[in-house]
Motif scaffolding. Structure first.
Motif, PDB file in Angstrom:
ATOM      1  N   VAL A  52     -44.607  -2.027 -30.274  1.00  0.00           N
ATOM      2  CA  VAL A  52     -43.849  -0.789 -31.083  1.00  0.00           C
ATOM      3  C   VAL A  52     -44.275  -1.118 -32.466  1.00  0.00           C
ATOM      4  CG1 VAL A  52     -41.306  -0.570 -31.678  1.00  0.00           C
ATOM      5  CG2 VAL A  52     -41.795  -1.544 -29.475  1.00  0.00           C
ATOM      6  N   HIS A  53     -44.372   0.191 -33.129  1.00  0.00           N
ATOM      7  CA  HIS A  53     -44.846   0.308 -34.382  1.00  0.00           C
ATOM      8  C   HIS A  53     -44.110   1.212 -35.121  1.00  0.00           C
ATOM      9  CE1 HIS A  53     -48.966  -1.378 -33.338  1.00  0.00           C
ATOM     10  NE2 HIS A  53     -48.502  -0.978 -31.951  1.00  0.00           N
ATOM     11  N   GLY A  54     -44.119   0.896 -36.486  1.00  0.00           N
ATOM     12  CA  GLY A  54     -43.589   1.916 -37.377  1.00  0.00           C
ATOM     13  C   GLY A  54     -44.462   2.901 -37.783  1.00  0.00           C
ATOM     14  N   LYS A  55     -44.449   3.549 -39.043  1.00  0.00           N
ATOM     15  CA  LYS A  55     -45.178   4.655 -39.365  1.00  0.00           C
ATOM     16  C   LYS A  55     -46.810   4.012 -39.706  1.00  0.00           C
ATOM     17  CE  LYS A  55     -45.850   8.167 -43.116  1.00  0.00           C
ATOM     18  NZ  LYS A  55     -45.977   9.166 -42.165  1.00  0.00           N
ATOM     19  N   ASP A  56     -46.829   2.552 -40.308  1.00  0.00           N
ATOM     20  CA  ASP A  56     -48.008   2.226 -40.498  1.00  0.00           C
ATOM     21  C   ASP A  56     -48.295   0.521 -40.345  1.00  0.00           C
ATOM     22  OD1 ASP A  56     -46.236   1.128 -42.601  1.00  0.00           O
ATOM     23  OD2 ASP A  56     -47.488   2.324 -44.013  1.00  0.00           O
ATOM     24  N   ARG A  57     -47.221   0.203 -39.480  1.00  0.00           N
ATOM     25  CA  ARG A  57     -47.294  -1.380 -39.322  1.00  0.00           C
ATOM     26  C   ARG A  57     -46.603  -1.591 -37.847  1.00  0.00           C
ATOM     27  NH1 ARG A  57     -41.966  -3.449 -40.434  1.00  0.00           N
ATOM     28  NH2 ARG A  57     -40.570  -2.030 -41.463  1.00  0.00           N
ATOM     29  N   LEU A  58     -46.898  -2.910 -37.437  1.00  0.00           N
ATOM     30  CA  LEU A  58     -46.359  -3.491 -36.479  1.00  0.00           C
ATOM     31  C   LEU A  58     -45.026  -4.010 -36.311  1.00  0.00           C
ATOM     32  CD1 LEU A  58     -47.000  -4.300 -33.205  1.00  0.00           C
ATOM     33  CD2 LEU A  58     -47.597  -6.486 -34.223  1.00  0.00           C
ATOM     34  N   VAL A  59     -44.052  -3.438 -35.478  1.00  0.00           N
ATOM     35  CA  VAL A  59     -42.648  -4.133 -35.804  1.00  0.00           C
ATOM     36  C   VAL A  59     -42.539  -5.488 -34.977  1.00  0.00           C
ATOM     37  CG1 VAL A  59     -40.271  -3.772 -35.042  1.00  0.00           C
ATOM     38  CG2 VAL A  59     -41.776  -1.778 -35.460  1.00  0.00           C
ATOM     39  N   THR A  60     -42.118  -6.344 -35.833  1.00  0.00           N
ATOM     40  CA  THR A  60     -41.743  -7.709 -35.288  1.00  0.00           C
ATOM     41  C   THR A  60     -40.272  -7.994 -35.462  1.00  0.00           C
ATOM     42  OG1 THR A  60     -42.223  -8.626 -37.530  1.00  0.00           O
ATOM     43  CG2 THR A  60     -44.191  -8.128 -36.167  1.00  0.00           C
ATOM     44  N   PRO A  61     -39.971  -9.167 -34.934  1.00  0.00           N
ATOM     45  CA  PRO A  61     -38.602  -9.473 -35.052  1.00  0.00           C
ATOM     46  C   PRO A  61     -38.190  -9.822 -36.570  1.00  0.00           C
ATOM     47  CG  PRO A  61     -39.540 -10.724 -33.273  1.00  0.00           C
ATOM     48  CD  PRO A  61     -40.679 -10.022 -33.966  1.00  0.00           C
ATOM     49  N   GLU A  62     -39.105 -10.297 -37.466  1.00  0.00           N
ATOM     50  CA  GLU A  62     -38.844 -10.632 -38.946  1.00  0.00           C
ATOM     51  C   GLU A  62     -38.693  -9.234 -39.579  1.00  0.00           C
ATOM     52  OE1 GLU A  62     -40.133 -13.683 -36.716  1.00  0.00           O
ATOM     53  OE2 GLU A  62     -41.620 -12.281 -37.027  1.00  0.00           O
ATOM     54  N   GLU A  63     -39.605  -8.257 -39.039  1.00  0.00           N
ATOM     55  CA  GLU A  63     -39.414  -6.855 -39.716  1.00  0.00           C
ATOM     56  C   GLU A  63     -39.167  -5.641 -38.685  1.00  0.00           C
ATOM     57  OE1 GLU A  63     -43.054  -6.167 -41.886  1.00  0.00           O
ATOM     58  OE2 GLU A  63     -42.770  -7.816 -43.040  1.00  0.00           O
ATOM     59  N   ASN A  64     -37.655  -5.993 -38.396  1.00  0.00           N
ATOM     60  CA  ASN A  64     -37.513  -5.124 -37.193  1.00  0.00           C
ATOM     61  C   ASN A  64     -36.815  -3.871 -37.979  1.00  0.00           C
ATOM     62  OD1 ASN A  64     -36.510  -4.182 -34.836  1.00  0.00           O
ATOM     63  ND2 ASN A  64     -35.135  -5.810 -34.320  1.00  0.00           N
ATOM     64  N   LEU A  65     -37.256  -2.597 -37.199  1.00  0.00           N
ATOM     65  CA  LEU A  65     -36.660  -1.221 -37.939  1.00  0.00           C
ATOM     66  C   LEU A  65     -35.270  -0.788 -37.322  1.00  0.00           C
ATOM     67  CD1 LEU A  65     -40.003   0.843 -38.015  1.00  0.00           C
ATOM     68  CD2 LEU A  65     -38.716  -0.293 -40.068  1.00  0.00           C
ATOM     69  N   PHE A  66     -34.449  -1.498 -37.925  1.00  0.00           N
ATOM     70  CA  PHE A  66     -33.121  -0.756 -37.591  1.00  0.00           C
ATOM     71  C   PHE A  66     -32.453  -1.372 -35.998  1.00  0.00           C
ATOM     72  CE2 PHE A  66     -34.408   2.012 -40.739  1.00  0.00           C
ATOM     73  CZ  PHE A  66     -33.266   2.173 -41.855  1.00  0.00           C
ATOM     74  N   GLY A  67     -33.208  -2.331 -35.709  1.00  0.00           N
ATOM     75  CA  GLY A  67     -32.867  -2.971 -34.264  1.00  0.00           C
ATOM     76  C   GLY A  67     -33.697  -1.977 -33.178  1.00  0.00           C
ATOM     77  N   ILE A  68     -34.853  -1.685 -33.623  1.00  0.00           N
ATOM     78  CA  ILE A  68     -35.273  -0.982 -32.621  1.00  0.00           C
ATOM     79  C   ILE A  68     -36.002  -1.699 -31.304  1.00  0.00           C
ATOM     80  CG2 ILE A  68     -37.921  -0.963 -33.792  1.00  0.00           C
ATOM     81  CD1 ILE A  68     -36.493   1.669 -31.223  1.00  0.00           C
ATOM     82  N   LEU A  69     -36.530  -2.977 -31.720  1.00  0.00           N
ATOM     83  CA  LEU A  69     -36.836  -3.903 -30.656  1.00  0.00           C
ATOM     84  C   LEU A  69     -35.749  -4.321 -29.661  1.00  0.00           C
ATOM     85  CD1 LEU A  69     -39.099  -6.539 -32.478  1.00  0.00           C
ATOM     86  CD2 LEU A  69     -39.768  -4.533 -31.347  1.00  0.00           C
ATOM     87  N   GLU A  70     -34.640  -4.275 -30.091  1.00  0.00           N
ATOM     88  CA  GLU A  70     -33.565  -4.566 -29.290  1.00  0.00           C
ATOM     89  C   GLU A  70     -33.288  -3.371 -28.409  1.00  0.00           C
ATOM     90  OE1 GLU A  70     -33.226  -7.655 -32.230  1.00  0.00           O
ATOM     91  OE2 GLU A  70     -33.434  -5.422 -32.330  1.00  0.00           O
ATOM     92  N   TRP A  71     -33.381  -2.159 -28.977  1.00  0.00           N
ATOM     93  CA  TRP A  71     -33.166  -1.085 -28.159  1.00  0.00           C
ATOM     94  C   TRP A  71     -34.185  -0.788 -27.219  1.00  0.00           C
ATOM     95  CZ3 TRP A  71     -35.386   3.467 -26.433  1.00  0.00           C
ATOM     96  CH2 TRP A  71     -34.695   4.689 -26.088  1.00  0.00           C
ATOM     97  N   VAL A  72     -35.458  -1.218 -27.185  1.00  0.00           N
ATOM     98  CA  VAL A  72     -36.536  -1.055 -26.448  1.00  0.00           C
ATOM     99  C   VAL A  72     -36.178  -1.931 -25.347  1.00  0.00           C
ATOM    100  CG1 VAL A  72     -39.007  -1.282 -26.008  1.00  0.00           C
ATOM    101  CG2 VAL A  72     -38.136   0.077 -28.022  1.00  0.00           C
ATOM    102  N   GLU A  73     -35.995  -3.350 -25.770  1.00  0.00           N
ATOM    103  CA  GLU A  73     -35.943  -4.208 -24.814  1.00  0.00           C
ATOM    104  C   GLU A  73     -34.834  -4.105 -23.591  1.00  0.00           C
ATOM    105  OE1 GLU A  73     -36.597  -7.660 -22.667  1.00  0.00           O
ATOM    106  OE2 GLU A  73     -37.849  -6.724 -24.270  1.00  0.00           O
ATOM    107  N   GLU A  74     -33.731  -3.473 -24.130  1.00  0.00           N
ATOM    108  CA  GLU A  74     -32.685  -3.079 -23.263  1.00  0.00           C
ATOM    109  C   GLU A  74     -33.258  -2.123 -22.105  1.00  0.00           C
ATOM    110  OE1 GLU A  74     -29.355  -1.928 -25.733  1.00  0.00           O
ATOM    111  OE2 GLU A  74     -28.982  -3.880 -26.319  1.00  0.00           O
ATOM    112  N   ARG A  75     -34.124  -1.268 -22.764  1.00  0.00           N
ATOM    113  CA  ARG A  75     -34.701   0.129 -21.648  1.00  0.00           C
ATOM    114  C   ARG A  75     -36.038  -0.382 -21.320  1.00  0.00           C
ATOM    115  NH1 ARG A  75     -31.179   1.126 -25.577  1.00  0.00           N
ATOM    116  NH2 ARG A  75     -29.696   2.688 -25.185  1.00  0.00           N
ATOM    117  N   HIS A  76     -36.396  -1.648 -20.961  1.00  0.00           N
ATOM    118  CA  HIS A  76     -37.775  -2.156 -20.824  1.00  0.00           C
ATOM    119  C   HIS A  76     -38.307  -1.237 -19.723  1.00  0.00           C
ATOM    120  CE1 HIS A  76     -41.316  -4.408 -20.292  1.00  0.00           C
ATOM    121  NE2 HIS A  76     -41.022  -4.517 -18.877  1.00  0.00           N
TER     122      HIS A  76
END
Length: 299
Positions: A52-76
């Motif tokens: 999962v990426h933002g506009k110009d960077r990889l999204v990580t647990p430390e730099e999570n975009l508004f909880g997108i990683l949790e959103w994606v994980e719930e709908r894996h």
């Protein structure tokens, strides 16, 4: 892998580039509602994994975009199936490829936006390959967009939507006289600003639409993408598209045709020594030739 999502420019910037390239054709452009959320790009790999990426960077647990990683994980399962079906549906996609979304709702945007209080959702608006350009990875020319696969329908339960669900507009753009389209673009923007099509889809009353994103129907070149915003959506400093007077425009064009004759342009070329390619024999390109032509017109 890191890559950068290209910025969507404004109308005047796109027309300037295409005019320099000598485009003279008429093309149909498609307008879809702009959603000013958070750009999220999911990169799918051949082994079935994705990042999962933002506009110009990889999204990580430390730099999570508004909880997108949790959103994606719930709908894996949904995300995995989406990547598999997109690859089947669009043969020109090459691993690794990217599905582009706008992440909105859930107080992600400003309270001025119409979908501010809705649950978080993803809106799929494009797919793309990745190429190396100017020492960085960017999304390649946007591919033919067919929306969500048939067996992954828009679902309120999944909070996954297709941009086409929210309506579209169609206009003809004449590359020779692009200024003729200015008023129609402005009218379309104002109409959707007064009644936001995305808010209307969700049953939310709103008079604060966020603008229109336009692209060419036949050529998915990302350089022909542009956005038009209205006055109410003032979250950024992007200029709004001003309407022009058809009478004044006609007077101006008549004057240009009267004074900018071929002999006068050829004189400017001869006096300045400008070298022109065969594709642009009717245009002045160098600053010196243009300045000389202007000087002659003032005399």
């Amino acid at each position: 892998m890191k890559f950068k999502f290209p910025s969507i420019r404004q109308y005047r910037e796109v027309i300037k580039e295409y005019s320099k390239a000598g485009y003279t054709s008429k093309v149909k452009i498609i307008g879809r509602p702009k959603l000013h959320g958070c750009n999220v790009n999911i990169c799918f790999y051949e082994d079935g994994t994705y990042t999962v990426h933002g506009k110009d960077r990889l999204v990580t647990p430390e730099e999570n975009l508004f909880g997108i990683l949790e959103w994606v994980e719930e709908r894996h399962w949904l995300v995995y199936e989406l990547g598999r079906r997109l690859k089947e549906q669009i043969p020109s996609l090459v691993y690794p490829f990217v599905a582009c979304f706008e992440y909105a709702g859930g107080h992600i945007q400003s309270s001025k936006c119409s979908v501010y209080e809705l649950p978080e959702f993803l809106m799929l608006f494009q797919t793309a390959n990745i190429v190396e350009e100017e020492f960085q990875h960017v999304l390649n020319n946007f591919l033919s967009f067919q929306g969500l696969p048939e067996d992954i329908m828009t679902s309120a339960d999944n909070q996954l939507y297709d941009v086409r669900e929210f309506g579209q507009l169609e206009l003809m753009l004449d590359m020779v006289y692009p200024e003729n389209l200015t008023n129609e673009l402005a009218d379309a923007t104002v109409a959707w600003e007064r009644e936001c099509p995305i808010a209307k889809y969700f049953g939310v009353m709103s008079d604060r639409g966020e603008g229109v994103v336009w692209h060419c129907e036949d050529n998915q070149d990302r350089h022909l993408y542009f956005k038009v915003k209205g006055k109410k959506h003032s979250g950024t400093k992007v200029r709004t598209l001003a309407k022009i007077s058809p009478e004044r425009l006609k007077t101006l064009m008549d004057f240009v045709e009267y004074v900018c004759t071929i002999p006068r342009m050829e004189q400017a070329v001869n006096e300045t020594g400008e070298i022109r390619s065969e594709e642009h024999t009717s245009e002045l390109q160098s600053p010196e030739a243009i300045s000389y032509a202007v000087f002659c017109l003032k005399k």
